[in-house]
Each structure stands twice: as structure tokens, then as C-alpha cells.
Design a protein around this motif. Sequence first.
Motif, PDB file in Angstrom:
ATOM      1  N   THR A   5      -7.393   2.870  -2.145  1.00 14.03           N
ATOM      2  CA  THR A   5      -6.744   2.292  -0.973  1.00 14.03           C
ATOM      3  C   THR A   5      -5.291   2.730  -0.822  1.00 14.03           C
ATOM      4  OG1 THR A   5      -6.138   0.317  -2.243  1.00 14.03           O
ATOM      5  CG2 THR A   5      -8.237   0.263  -1.042  1.00 14.03           C
ATOM      6  N   ALA A   6      -4.646   3.099  -1.932  1.00 13.02           N
ATOM      7  CA  ALA A   6      -3.243   3.526  -1.852  1.00 13.02           C
ATOM      8  C   ALA A   6      -2.861   4.301  -3.101  1.00 13.02           C
ATOM      9  CB  ALA A   6      -2.319   2.316  -1.694  1.00 13.02           C
ATOM     10  N   SER A  26       0.797   6.297  -4.970  1.00 15.96           N
ATOM     11  CA  SER A  26       2.235   6.572  -4.906  1.00 15.96           C
ATOM     12  C   SER A  26       2.631   7.449  -6.073  1.00 15.96           C
ATOM     13  CB  SER A  26       3.050   5.283  -4.940  1.00 15.96           C
ATOM     14  OG  SER A  26       4.450   5.588  -4.997  1.00 15.96           O
ATOM     15  N   VAL A  28       4.021   1.848   0.198  1.00 15.87           N
ATOM     16  CA  VAL A  28       3.103   1.091  -0.665  1.00 15.87           C
ATOM     17  C   VAL A  28       3.682   0.754  -2.032  1.00 15.87           C
ATOM     18  CG1 VAL A  28       1.074   2.081   0.461  1.00 15.87           C
ATOM     19  CG2 VAL A  28       2.006   3.183  -1.594  1.00 15.87           C
TER      20      VAL A  28
END
Length: 842
Positions: free
Chosen positions: A555-556, A558, A581
Motif C-alpha cells: 500500500t505504501a 518510502s 507517507v
Amino acid sequence: MFRTALRNVLAHKARLAMTVLAVMLGVAFVSGTLVFTNTISEAYQNSSAKGFDQVDVAVTARHQDSAGDKVGTTPDLTQAILDTSAKADGAASAIGVVDGFTAIADKNGKLIGGGFRSEGGNYWGGKDPRYPLTSGSAPRGANQVAIDADTARRAGYKVGDTVRISVDGPVLTPTISAIFTTDDGNVAAGGSLALFDTATAQKLFGKAGTYDEIDVQAKAGTSQAALKSALDTALPQKTVETTTGKKLADDQAEQIASGMSGLKQGLLVFAGIALFVGTFIIANTFTMLVAQRTKELALLRAVGASRRQVTRSVLIEAFVVGTVAGVTGLVAGIGIGAGLRALMNGLGATVPDGPLVISPGTVVAALAVGVLITMLAAWLPGRRAAKIPPVAAMSSLHAKATTKSLVLRNTIGALFSAAGVAVVLAATTMDGSDGQAPMGLGAVLLIIGVFILTPLLSRPLIAAASPLLRGFGVAGKLARQNSVRNPRRTAATASALMIGLTLITGMTVMAGSLQQAIDKMAASAISADYMVSMANGNALSADVDKKLAAADGVTATSPLRNAASRIDGKTEFVTGVNGSVIGEMTDLAVKDGRFEVGGTNVVVDDDTATSHHWSAGSHFTAYFEDGKAQPLTVAAVYEGNALIRGIMLDDATLSPHQKKPADMQVLVKTAHGASSAAKDGLEKALGSNPAIKVQDKKDLSNSIAQVFTLILNMVYGLLAMAVIVAVLGVINTLAMSVFERSQEIGMLRAIGLDRKAVKRMVRLESLVISLFGGVLGIGLGVFFGWAAGQLLGTKMSTYELVVPWARMGLFLLLAAVVGVLAALWPARRAARLNMLAAIKSE
């Protein structure tokens, strides 16, 4: 007196055997450490020297230091510099060297070389003199690679096989075009080396058209110094520097020796502990021997021997014992050194081949340690014996300590202990490394103080065991009385075990507390489900973040993208993140402002903010490697920790200033949280790359804690030597005590004490002494563990004391087992004494 001393040594061979063994173990540890470290150090040095056979002068880029608003950079070694080097006066040839991390997987997909020793480079032209081919032909193009012969042998590869490799993330599957041999010390130490053609290596390692080093070989008759001088004239000295091959070999050898010195010092510390413990045993042995020969020494005094002659006779005995122990310890140490090298090879930590190095310094150190430690330990008993008046000695077998000497001893012990506690407590209030030296000094003072006070402490502590001993009837009562009959002897015997358990307990308390602190830190600092990184700690390709973001269930993501910058005239490392995020990927306590990263808004840890006098809303300018200025605003100040700290800004703001963006880690959030299926999915998305680690918070915590666990297990193994010496001390004391009390034991047998009861009496006495030492050691260990934790707490906010009670119980049980095992032979000997012969003995 010399002949008398030699006769005494021969007359007491059995009694001195344990002392010889105790000293021998310590000497073996010292000499084994020296042999082992000297052997592998010389092997590495020889291996590294061979690696420079093809280099007369090396040309490298001269690093440009940071200054003002300019970030320090290292210029490129271009093709033009290579061409100029090849044409310099006295140069026969010049090779452009490109290198970088390259992981090679075996046929089962596992990493070869441990990651940290996985290297890659370039094969120069059609025939590279640095790497003779044993089979195949030079690699050409992106789909061919050459690997070293040791790696090929270990993994079972041959020319024509397909191999899985990784440079900075993506998996490559080239064909093996050649297998080569090399004198590279890295490969000799168990690493791996993969070679590509020069153009492919430059592309893979992000060095298109440039080199990491240029190796120049001199023409016949041209010295390295002359070639260096010619290159210095031909090349721009502001951007490059030259070094002769001899200097490179010498520098690398010095670095290896320096690296080995840390290992050597660490091992010698434990050898010193074993010798320190052995000193108690030696002193105890000679004290008992002298006490048993009081009448004999008094007779010598009566017939004209001086005090010095009596002391000298004891020291001569000690010299003989120390010499025998030193020689046998040296021989055993040579075996230990060879065994340690074999053990390292067996564990996969391959060391270069080479002869076993037994230097004159090792021989001298072994003999000096054996003789000096023994004579030092025997000096005080010998001096004490010489002071006893002949008439008083002849009238009593045992010279009892005077009240004055006991008061003086207890006073000195109390002063040392109080000083030790005060210094340790003061050290806990200091900041980090500043308190290490004072804490070490305080620990030494406290251990010495407790050792001096152990005769005083033995009575109340052993008395506390009386209720348990009563259950064993007469044998238990006699065991308690024997334990406190000679407090000094009991104290010296228990102290040997106390020191070993103090160190073991202290390390265990620290390791358990650190493990919990790391767990808390990982849980509190990171909200992401996974952290992805390279196995060797190198940077990841920026493509890894993109592949993870496109994986199913993610979903995310970084990145944590590090870069150097200049802020207020200081070098600061900043971290580029996905600003949209990062807030949900981390759980950092905000101390000021609002946690918001994006555009020119950044968040800063509290230590950095304090050093620059920043707060929420502060403005500053950062200068990056491209020389451009970037205005930034502090949106929030957060509480940093060992996992996450520093200046975080949006990677969209940072990346334009970087020549080649690279990530140290990538944080990943999945739809259904951490699970085996999610982890497998991420690993498959990255091509099941053996060089990349996908870790959840527990994995991350465990990987950090593995370092402490490894160190702890090494400490346990090394301190086992001190515990073995302590066991010998208990056996020695009991055996000599049985001999000393032969008449008493004979009388006990005569009035009805059977052999089983005699055995039980000796065993219980040994058990009480061992438990006494165990209780003191565990108590001191917990105190030192707490104190060291207070010092660590200044650097780790999540640290708190954790006392592993189960381990403490295990250590106390270990002390009891030591007591039981140590008593086996003395108890059997006591039970087999002939009662009539024992009664008639003196």
C-alpha cells in the motif's frame, strides 16, 4: 636452601600438580592467543602483499574536502587520465580499475562470501595479468561474467553455467565465461570476486567512462619511485594522487595488523582474567603448603636459616613450578592457536593459508607469565612464613592470624569497596563514553575490596546455609564448621569462582536489557511492516523502491535516501523520504511543531535541532553535492533514536541534487500487515535476491541483537577458561585440606563416621564454598550490569534494567555443579584414608 627447595618440590608433586595445571591453562590461553593472531595476521599480510605484484604505482582521485558551503567530493578518474598515465616516462602499461559490491548466489540461492566480502571488478581487455584464467575466455558484454576459482569450487560452478548475481538490487543471470585465480587477500579470506568486461562493470557500478583506480606498471629498469615522480609531473596533482605498490602493500599490512590488535587485546583480556583467577589458586596452594611445613621451616630457622633464605626457598619452589607450567602452557598454546584457526575455517570464516607463527616474543611472554605470576603469588605466603618465630612455629602447626592483621585487612577491604561503589555510581551520572574509564576503575576497586572482605563475609553467608546443612546430620554440621574454620582459605577459593560469575552475570544482564531496549525501539520508531536493505549494508538501487511499490499487497513505500550536505558551514547528512507517507511509516514522538514532510518542509531530530538552535518554523539553507542551495523550513522537531534520526526531507526535493540516488533502506507497508505470505511476495518481487534482506520489526530487532548474542556466546566460551581454573582451585583446596586434616578424619572414622558420611562431609563443604562464590559473583554481576545499563541509558532512551532470573538461577546451579564435581576426587580420597595410619600422622 636451593637443594632443600628442590626436594620440597619433588616431595609435594601431587599437591603442586593442580597449581601447575592452573598456571598452565592461563599461559596456554596467552600463548594460544599470540600464536593465533600472529599466524592469521601474517597470512593476511602475505596475501595482501601478493595482491600488489602487478602494481608499481597506483593513481587515485584526491578527495576534495568540504569547505564553506561546498560539499566534499571525489573527482572522477577519466579516460584522459588513464591515457596520460600510460604514456608517462617509464610506464610499460596502465590498467583502469573498476570495483564495487557484487553478490554471487550458490546453486541453492544462498549468498556466497557472507555479503561483506562479496566484491566485483573489471577484467582488462583480452588478457588481464592480474587474473590468470584457468578455463574459459574473458567476459564480454552484459551476459557474461568470470568468477574466482575458490568461489567456483565452493559452489560447484563451471564454465557455461548460469549464475545469479546482484550489484545493488536487481538480479542478473549471466553465463560464466571464465574461471580465474587471484592473490586478492579478500578472496583468500573467504570472499568472492566476480569480473565483468570494463564497459559492463562501469555501467553496473554507476561509473560510466570513469575508474576507481589506475594501476601503472613500470618498464624494466625503472624503479617505482622514478615512475611515481614521472606520473606526478604528468598528472594534475590537485585532483589525483600517486602511491607506489610497495607503500600500498605496507599500508594494507599495517591496517591488517591494526585490525588484528583489537582481537588480540580482547583475547588477552580473558587470558588475564584466567591468570588473575589462577593467582588466587597459586597463593592458596602455597599458603597451605607453607602452613603444613611450619615446623619444618621453623627447624630451618632454628639451625641458622635467615628469614630471607626461608622466603627464597619458597620462591625457588614457585620458580620451578612456574617454569614447568610456562613450558607446558606454551606447548598447549601452540595447539590452541592451530585449533582456533581450524575452528574459524570450520565455521566458514576462512583465513589465508600460511605457516603457524611462533615468534620469540610469544615464547618469552609465555615463560615470563608462567614464572612471574607464580612467584608473585608465592611471595606473600613465603614472607609470612619467614616472619613466624621458630619457637611459636614448633609449638603449633597452624599460625593463626592476629586480631590486628584481621582488623587491618577488613579496614582496607571496606575502603576499597566503598571507593569502588562511589566511583561506579559517579560514572553512571556521566555521559556515554566519558564514564567508561571511571566505571572500569570502580569495578576493579570493588572486586578487590570484596575479595579482601570475603573472609569476613564468609561467616554470615555460610551460616545462612546452616538450616539446609542440618538435614544432612553430622556430615552437614562438620561441613559447615570446616567451611568457616579457615576463612582466608575459603575466601581465596570462592573468589576464583566469584570473578568468573561476576563477568558472566554482568554480560548476561546487559545483553538481556539491550535486547528489550532494541525491541522497544523497533516497535516505537517504525510503523512500517517491513524494512528492506542490502545484506552488506551498501546502498540499494533506486529501482528497488519502484519494484516494491508495484508489488501485490503493498500500500505504501518510502526510501531512506542518505546524502551529504553543508548547513551553517558544517557537514550534515540528510535523509530523503516519501513525504506523503513517512508519517504513517514511523511513530516518532513530536516535541515541537507538526510532523509534515513535503516541498521545503523538513523534520529534524532533537539533537540536531539543539546543535543548530532550531525549533519549529526555523529556516535554513542546505547546499548539496551539485553545489546548489536549497532553502528549507523546520516543520517539526522529533525525538530521535538509534534507528531513525537526523534531517528528513522529501526525496522529490533531494533527488534532483544527486548524481545517482541510492537508498540505504526502503520502508514497506502492506495491506494485511506482516505475514509469511507478504514477506514471500516481497522477496519474489525482488527476484529472490540473496543480497537483499526483507525484515519485519522482529527480524530487525533480532538481527541487531544477534551481534550482542554472538559477543555474549564468545564471552561465555572465553570465561569458561576462568571457571575451569576456579574448579581446579576448589579441587586443590579440598585435596590439600583433606591431607591437612588426615588425623582428624581418621579420628572421626574411629569413633563411628562411615565412609559415606566422610564423602558427604567433603562434598557439602565443596558445595557451600562454591555457592558462596556463586552468590557473591551473581550479586556483583547484577550490580555491574545495572551500572553499565545506566551508562548506556544516556544514549538509548528505551533502555531499562532486565534481570534474567532464570539465567541467574542457572548460574547458581552451575556454581553448585562446580562444587559437586570438584569434590569427587577429594571426597573419594578422604573416604579411603586408613584410619590408623591417619591417626598416627602429623
